[in-house]
Design a protein around this motif. Structure first.
Motif, PDB file in Angstrom:
ATOM      1  N   ALA A 162       0.830  -1.209   0.000  1.00  0.00           N
ATOM      2  CA  ALA A 162       0.000   0.000   0.000  1.00  0.00           C
ATOM      3  C   ALA A 162       0.861   1.254   0.000  1.00  0.00           C
ATOM      4  O   ALA A 162       0.540   2.236  -0.682  1.00  0.00           O
ATOM      5  N   PHE A 163       1.958   1.237   0.746  1.00  0.00           N
ATOM      6  CA  PHE A 163       2.872   2.385   0.796  1.00  0.00           C
ATOM      7  C   PHE A 163       3.367   2.723  -0.603  1.00  0.00           C
ATOM      8  O   PHE A 163       3.365   3.887  -1.025  1.00  0.00           O
ATOM      9  N   GLY A 164       3.797   1.713  -1.355  1.00  0.00           N
ATOM     10  CA  GLY A 164       4.266   1.960  -2.713  1.00  0.00           C
ATOM     11  C   GLY A 164       3.176   2.500  -3.620  1.00  0.00           C
ATOM     12  O   GLY A 164       3.386   3.445  -4.379  1.00  0.00           O
ATOM     13  N   LEU A 165       1.971   1.932  -3.521  1.00  0.00           N
ATOM     14  CA  LEU A 165       0.872   2.385  -4.374  1.00  0.00           C
ATOM     15  C   LEU A 165       0.474   3.819  -4.052  1.00  0.00           C
ATOM     16  O   LEU A 165       0.191   4.617  -4.952  1.00  0.00           O
ATOM     17  N   LEU A 166       0.463   4.170  -2.778  1.00  0.00           N
ATOM     18  CA  LEU A 166       0.102   5.533  -2.395  1.00  0.00           C
ATOM     19  C   LEU A 166       1.136   6.540  -2.876  1.00  0.00           C
ATOM     20  O   LEU A 166       0.835   7.726  -3.029  1.00  0.00           O
ATOM     21  N   GLY A 167       2.372   6.074  -3.112  1.00  0.00           N
ATOM     22  CA  GLY A 167       3.388   6.963  -3.661  1.00  0.00           C
ATOM     23  C   GLY A 167       3.098   7.388  -5.092  1.00  0.00           C
ATOM     24  O   GLY A 167       3.678   8.368  -5.583  1.00  0.00           O
ATOM     25  N   THR A 168       2.200   6.670  -5.778  1.00  0.00           N
ATOM     26  CA  THR A 168       1.856   7.040  -7.163  1.00  0.00           C
ATOM     27  C   THR A 168       0.788   8.126  -7.211  1.00  0.00           C
ATOM     28  O   THR A 168       0.492   8.650  -8.275  1.00  0.00           O
ATOM     29  N   VAL A 169       0.198   8.454  -6.063  1.00  0.00           N
ATOM     30  CA  VAL A 169      -0.870   9.456  -6.016  1.00  0.00           C
ATOM     31  C   VAL A 169      -0.242  10.843  -6.125  1.00  0.00           C
ATOM     32  O   VAL A 169       0.644  11.194  -5.354  1.00  0.00           O
ATOM     33  N   GLY A 170      -0.693  11.622  -7.067  1.00  0.00           N
ATOM     34  CA  GLY A 170      -0.099  12.941  -7.262  1.00  0.00           C
ATOM     35  C   GLY A 170      -0.814  14.066  -6.548  1.00  0.00           C
ATOM     36  O   GLY A 170      -0.403  15.220  -6.631  1.00  0.00           O
ATOM     37  N   THR A 171      -1.896  13.754  -5.824  1.00  0.00           N
ATOM     38  CA  THR A 171      -2.651  14.796  -5.135  1.00  0.00           C
ATOM     39  C   THR A 171      -1.993  15.129  -3.801  1.00  0.00           C
ATOM     40  O   THR A 171      -1.221  14.344  -3.263  1.00  0.00           O
ATOM     41  N   ALA A 172      -2.340  16.307  -3.274  1.00  0.00           N
ATOM     42  CA  ALA A 172      -1.722  16.754  -2.023  1.00  0.00           C
ATOM     43  C   ALA A 172      -2.103  15.855  -0.858  1.00  0.00           C
ATOM     44  O   ALA A 172      -1.322  15.661   0.069  1.00  0.00           O
ATOM     45  N   ASP A 173      -3.315  15.320  -0.879  1.00  0.00           N
ATOM     46  CA  ASP A 173      -3.723  14.359   0.135  1.00  0.00           C
ATOM     47  C   ASP A 173      -4.735  13.427  -0.499  1.00  0.00           C
ATOM     48  O   ASP A 173      -5.043  13.537  -1.694  1.00  0.00           O
ATOM     49  N   ILE A 174      -5.259  12.494   0.276  1.00  0.00           N
ATOM     50  CA  ILE A 174      -6.181  11.504  -0.282  1.00  0.00           C
ATOM     51  C   ILE A 174      -7.150  11.079   0.799  1.00  0.00           C
ATOM     52  O   ILE A 174      -6.784  10.973   1.978  1.00  0.00           O
ATOM     53  N   SER A 175      -8.409  10.879   0.429  1.00  0.00           N
ATOM     54  CA  SER A 175      -9.409  10.428   1.386  1.00  0.00           C
ATOM     55  C   SER A 175      -9.308   8.919   1.569  1.00  0.00           C
ATOM     56  O   SER A 175      -8.677   8.209   0.774  1.00  0.00           O
ATOM     57  N   LEU A 176      -9.951   8.430   2.610  1.00  0.00           N
ATOM     58  CA  LEU A 176      -9.955   6.981   2.852  1.00  0.00           C
ATOM     59  C   LEU A 176     -10.560   6.236   1.673  1.00  0.00           C
ATOM     60  O   LEU A 176     -10.023   5.210   1.229  1.00  0.00           O
ATOM     61  N   THR A 177     -11.678   6.745   1.127  1.00  0.00           N
ATOM     62  CA  THR A 177     -12.333   6.034   0.021  1.00  0.00           C
ATOM     63  C   THR A 177     -11.470   6.043  -1.235  1.00  0.00           C
ATOM     64  O   THR A 177     -11.415   5.060  -1.970  1.00  0.00           O
ATOM     65  N   ALA A 178     -10.772   7.153  -1.484  1.00  0.00           N
ATOM     66  CA  ALA A 178      -9.878   7.193  -2.634  1.00  0.00           C
ATOM     67  C   ALA A 178      -8.690   6.259  -2.427  1.00  0.00           C
ATOM     68  O   ALA A 178      -8.245   5.578  -3.364  1.00  0.00           O
TER      69      ALA A 178
END
Length: 870
Positions: A490-506
C-alpha cells in the motif's frame, strides 16, 4: 522595521517610533505577530481582540484595521481561507529574539529585551492569558540565569536580584533554593535557614503542602555545613546537535508541568526526534542533578537487532555504581527502580522499536523519561501515561534559519530565491536540510543554485551522501522494512498518487481493498509515521517520502482516476439529474443521497479532482479529463469558483479537440466564454462564445445552449435587448429539441430579460409558465431561479409581500441545493426589498450575510458594489 511585544506594543522603523494607532488596532497587530507567520482564522482573531465584547459589525471593523495596518506600516498581511497571516522575520520581533537568546543560553541578552509589562495596554481575556504566559517565560529565563551564575561562583552579585524575585514569588521553590545557596555561599547560613522556614510555613498555611525534595535537600546540606550537592551521577547524554533550529511549540510541550513524566517523541526518519530530545535535555541539565542516562535502542538499525532491555539494564546499573548485577530481566528492572527512586534523573531512550522494549526501562515517578521512536508507541501512552509529542516538518522560516546557522547569513542572503527553492524541495525535513547544508559547506565555492538544480531534477539522488546514516533512501527503507507485506504494498501504491492528500475512500480505490481493510493498513503506515492523517479521514505523505514510495510502487493502473471520474459523475448527477453525462466504471465509486452530501464531497476533493484531471491529460486519459471538467461545472457555479471553472474547462477543451468532437468542443467554448466574461476578459470571452455557436450547427439542443450563453454575457455587459433576442432564440431551439428541462430554464430567462427591460406583464407570463413546467418536472434548481425572477417582478410591481415570499422560497431551495453563490445573490435582492419598504434592520441583516458570502467566494466586484451601497 522592528516590533516590540515585551512591554507596550511598539513598532520602530530604523529606530524611529511609529504610531500604530489606537488600542484595538495595536491588538490586531500583536495577535498576528505572536503567530510567527502562521495563518490566524478570522474568528480566533476576533476573539483575541475583543473576547465576548465584540461590536455588532466586528468583522467589518477588523477588515478596516487590517487595511490600515497594511497602508500605515507597509506590512504583508495575507488573507486566505485559513485566515490572516503576517509575514515578518523572527529576528524583527523582540519576543522571538528573546526565545532565541534563551535557547542559546544567553540569558542577559534575552532579559535585556524586556521593557516592562508584556503587551502592556492591551486588554482582553486572551491578552491577559498571553501576558501571564510570557511573564512565566521571563521568570523561567531568570531562574536559568541564576543557575548559571551560581555555577560560575557569582553568588554575591546575584543576591540583590534574588531577594527581590523571592519577594515577588514567595512560593517558587526553585527560586527559594537559589537564594538559600547564594546566602550560604556568602557566609550567611542563618538567613538562608530563616528563609527556608518562611517558605515552609507559607506552603503549609496557604497550600497545605511540604517543601519539595530538592528544596529539602538544599536545607539539609546547609544544616550539615555543606552547600555542595552530592557526587554527580552518570552523565551519558551525547552532545546536542550544533545547528538545532525551531521546534518552539514542541519544546514548550516538553516543558509543561504536571505528574506525567514520560514523553514519547514520534516522527518519521529524518524528522529530528533525537535532535529535539538532546536539545531539550541539555537545556534542562540543572533539573537533573542526579544524572542523565542515555541509550540507543537501535529499533530500526539495519545492521543490528534492537537492543534487548536486559542489556540496557546492565549498562544503566553499572553507570549508577552498582557492582553486582542481578540475573534476569525482572530482577535487574527492580534493582534499577530502587537505585533511581528519590533521585532527579533523566532517562533518554532513543530509537525504540516497541512499547515492550521500553517498559522494563521505565524508572519510578521521580525520574523523567524521554522516548524517541518512529512508531507512535500507543501502548506507552495508553498504559503508562506517556505524553505524546509527534513532530512535523520545519516551517519555511525555521528551515531557512537552519541553513543560515549552517552556512552563514551572507551565503544565504546572496541567493534568497535559490534558498527558497532549497527549502521547498527539502520540504522542511531536517535530515534533507542537513544533507544539503553539508554538501554546500564542503563546496564553499559552489553557488547554491547548483545544489538546487540537482534537487529539482533528482531529489532523492541529490540527497544520497553515500553514507548509511545520512542517506535519505536508506533512512526511509528502515521504516518500510518494519511493515507488513500488505502495508508495504500500500505504501508503494500511495506513492503514485499525485494529489496533495487523499481520502480513505480514494485510498481504498488505489490499493484495491475494502475501505475497512484500507483503514487498518493506513493505521499501520500512520504508526510508522510514513503517512499522516492530518484531518480526520484524509491522509498525506511528505513529498520526499512520496518520491521514495513511488520508487517502490507496483503499477496502480488507472484505479484512482476511475474512482474520481465515476464519483464526480455520481455527485454531478445528484446536483443536476437532468444533465446527461457519459458512463464511467469504478468498483469503488461512491453514491450520494442528498445535494448536501454531493457538495460536501466536491468541497473536500476539489483540489484532488483538478490534480487528477491534469494528470489524466498528461497521460492522454481524455475520457477522465472530459468527465471531471463537465462534472465540476455546476459545483463551480454554485460556489462562485469561476477561475477554477476556467482551468477545468481548458483541460476539457483539449480532450474534446483530441477526440475531434465538435459538440463537446462547443460546450467547452460556451462555458469558457461565460467564465471569461465574468472575469472581465470580454474579448476572449466573446471569441469562445462565437466559436461555441459555430461548432454546434445542426444540433438544436447545443444551439440553444450557445444562444443561452451569449444572452447571459450580453446581460452581464448591459446589452439587455441583445440578451432578450438570444434568450428567445435559445427557447426556440430547446423547444425544437424537445428538451423540457432546458425549455423551462429558457422560459424563465426570457421572462427575466423582459423584467430587466421593465416589461413586467410579459415577464410575469413567461416566468409563471416556467414555474408550472419546473414544478411538473421536479426541477428544483429551475424552480429556485424562477422564484427569484418572480420576486424581482413582484418587487417592481409594488407587491412587497409577494416579493418577500418568493425570495424566501428561492432562498430555502438554494440552501437545500447547497448553492451558496445564488444564495448570496438572493440575500442581496431580499435586502433591497426590505430597504424599499423602509425595513432597515432586516435589510442590513440580509445585506450583511450576502456580503460575507461574496467575500468568502472571492466575488470582489459584487462585494465592493454592495458595500458601497450599504
Amino acid at each position: 522595521m522592528e516590533f516590540g511585544l515585551l512591554g507596550a506594543v511598539e513598532v520602530r522603523d530604523e529606530g524611529a517610533l511609529v504610531d500604530v494607532g489606537h488600542v484595538r488596532q495595536r491588538s490586531v497587530l500583536a495577535a498576528l505577530l505572536v503567530e510567527e507567520g502562521r495563518p490566524l482564522p478570522v474568528d480566533r482573531l476576533l476573539d483575541r481582540v475583543w473576547g465576548e465584547r465584540a461590536p455588532l459589525r466586528a468583522r467589518e471593523t477588523l477588515y478596516g484595521y487590517v487595511s490600515r495596518l497594511r497602508k500605515l506600516l507597509g506590512l504583508d498581511i495575507e488573507r486566505s481561507p485559513a485566515g490572516y497571516r503576517l509575514a515578518v522575520a523572527p529576528s524583527q520581533v523582540d519576543l522571538f529574539r528573546f526565545r532565541a537568546f534563551v535557547r542559546d543560553r544567553d540569558f542577559d541578552a534575552a532579559l535585556g529585551l524586556w521593557r516592562g509589562r508584556a503587551v502592556d495596554g492591551l486588554e482582553s481575556p486572551w491578552f491577559d492569558a498571553l501576558r501571564e504566559s510570557l511573564h512565566a517565560e521571563r521568570l523561567a529565563a531568570e531562574l536559568d540565569r541564576n543557575d548559571a551564575a551560581l555555577a560560575d561562583g557569582r553568588h554575591a552579585a546575584l543576591l540583590p536580584s534574588l531577594r527581590v524575585l523571592a519577594g515577588e514569588h514567595p512560593h517558587d521553590e526553585r527560586l527559594a533554593a537559589q537564594l538559600m545557596l547564594a546566602l550560604h555561599r556568602s557566609g550567611n547560613d542563618a538567613e538562608a535557614l530563616r528563609h527556608y522556614e518562611v517558605v515552609r510555613r507559607g506552603l503549609a498555611d496557604e497550600l497545605g503542602v511540604d517543601p519539595s525534595r530538592p528544596l529539602q535537600d538544599v536545607h539539609q546540606r546547609i544544616l550539615v555545613g555543606s552547600g555542595e550537592e552530592r557526587p554527580a551521577g552518570p552523565r551519558q547524554l551525547p552532545a546536542p546537535h550544533p545547528w538545532f533550529t525551531g521546534r518552539t511549540d514542541e519544546l514548550a510541550a516538553l516543558d509543561r508541568p504536571g505528574t506525567v513524566v514520560i514523553t514519547a517523541l514520534g516522527g518519521t526518519g529524518g524528522i529530528g526526534k533525537t535532535a529535539l530530545a538532546l536539545h531539550w535535555a541539555h537545556r534542562h541539565l540543572a533539573d537533573f542533578p542526579d544524572g542523565q542516562l542515555y541509550v540507543n535502542l537501535r529499533g530500526f538499525d539495519p545492521s543490528a537487532e534492537p537492543t534487548p532491555p536486559e542489556a540496557v539494564l546492565r549498562e544503566f546499573l553499572e553507570a549508577l555504581g552498582e557492582e553486582t548485577i542481578p540475573a534476569g530481566l525482572d530482577a535487574r528492572a527492580a534493582r534499577y527502580r530502587s537505585l533511581v527512586a528519590g533521585r532527579r534523573v533523566l532517562v533518554l531512550l532513543d530509537n525504540a522499536r516497541s512499547t515492550e522494549q521500553v517498559v522494563p526501562l521505565l524508572p519510578g515517578p521521580d525520574a523523567t523519561v524521554l522516548v524517541t521512536s518512529r512508531l507512535k508507541l500507543a501502548g506507552l501512552v495508553a498504559a503508562h501515561g506517556a505524553r505524546s509529542v509527534s513532530l512535523d516538518v520545519l516551517d519555511p522560516a525555521d528551515a531557512r534559519e537552519f541553513l543560515v546557522a549552517r552556512l552563514g547569513p551572507a551565503r544565504v542572503a546572496a541567493e534568497p530565491e535559490v534558498v527558497a527553492d532549497l527549502v521547498s524541495w527539502c520540504g522542511g525535513l531536517p535530515l534533507a536540510l542537513s544533507i544539503v547544508a553539508a554538501r554546500a559547506a564542503m563546496e564553499p565555492g559552489f553557488p547554491l543554485a547548483a545544489f538546487a538544480a540537482e534537487l529539482r531534477d533528482q531529489p532523492l539522488d541529490a540527497l544520497d551522501t553515500g553514507e548509511i546514516g545520512t542517506n535519505l533512501r536508506a533512512v526511509f527503507s528502515w521504516s518500510v522494512a518494519a511493515l507488513s507485506d500488505e502495508a508495504a504494498r500500500a505504501f508503494g501504491l500511495l506513492g503514485t498518487v499525485g494529489t496533495a492528500d487523499i481520502s480513505l475512500t480514494a485510498a481504498a480505490a488505489v490499493v484495491d481493498r475494502p475501505a475497512a481493510r484500507t483503514r487498518m493498513v493506513l493505521r499501520e503506515l500512520e504508526n510508522a509515521h510514513l503517512v499522516q492523517q492530518h484531518v480526520p479521514g484524509r491522509y498525506r505523505m511528505h513529498d520526499l517520502v512520496g518520491l521514495y514510495a513511488a520508487d517502490l510502487a507496483a503499477d496502480a493502473g488507472t484505479r484512482l482516476a476511475d474512482f474520481y471520474a465515476a464519483t464526480a459523475r455520481a455527485a454531478a448527477l445528484m446536483l443536476e439529474p437532468h444533465k446527461p453525462l457519459p458512463e464511467h466504471q469504478s468498483s469503488h465509486a461512491l453514491t450520494f443521497d442528498t445535494n448536501a452530501a454531493a457538495m460536501a464531497w466536491f468541497d473536500a476533493e476539489h483540489a484532488c479532482l483538478l490534480t487528477e484531471q491534469r494528470q489524466a491529460l498528461a497521460c492522454n486519459g481524455f475520457d477522465v479529463v472530459w468527465l471531471i471538467g463537465r462534472a465540476l461545472n455546476n459545483y463551480h457555479l454554485r460556489r462562485g469558483r469561476t477561475t477554477d471553472d476556467v482551468e477545468a474547462w481548458l483541460m476539457a477543451l483539449r480532450a474534446a479537440q483530441a477526440w475531434d468532437d465538435r459538440l463537446k468542443q462547443s460546450a467547452a467554448h460556451r462555458c469558457l466564454g461565460a467564465d471569461y466574461i465574468e472575469l472581465g476578459q470580454s474579448a476572449l470571452g466573446h471569441e469562445h462564445l462565437e466559436r461555441g455557436l459555430e461548432l454546434c450547427e445542426g444540433d438544436h439542443e447545443a444551439q440553444g445552449g450557445a444562444h443561452r450563453a451569449i444572452a447571459w454575457a450580453a446581460e452581464f455587459e448591459g446589452d439587455l435587448e441583445k440578451a432578450l433576442e438570444h434568450s428567445l432564440a435559445g427557447l426556440e431551439q430547446f423547444r425544437a429539441a424537445g428538451h423540457e428541462v432546458r425549455e423551462a430554464e429558457a422560459l424563465n430567462e426570457v421572462g427575466w430579460r423582459y423584467a430587466c427591460l421593465g416589461r413586467y406583464a410579459e415577464a410575469r407570463t413567461f416566468c409563471e409558465e416556467a414555474m408550472l413546467l419546473n414544478t411538473r418536472l421536479g426541477h428544483a434548481e429551475g424552480s429556485a431561479a424562477t422564484l427569484d425572477s418572480l420576486a424581482h417582478i413582484a418587487h417592481h410591481d409594488g407587491r412587497h409581500a409577494d416579493a418577500v415570499a418568493h425570495y424566501g422560497e428561492a432562498l430555502a431551495l438554494y440552501r437545500e441545493l447547497d448553492n451558496s453563490a445564488e444564495e448570496a445573490t438572493v440575500l442581496e435582492h431580499l435586502g433591497d426589498v426590505h430597504a424599499a419598504a423602509g425595513e432597515d434592520e432586516p435589510a442590513r441583516e440580509r445585506w450583511g450575510r450576502a456580503l460575507k458570502l461574496y467575500r468568502e467566494q472571492g466575488r470582489d466586484a459584487e462585494a465592493a458594489a454592495l458595500e458601497a451601497r450599504i
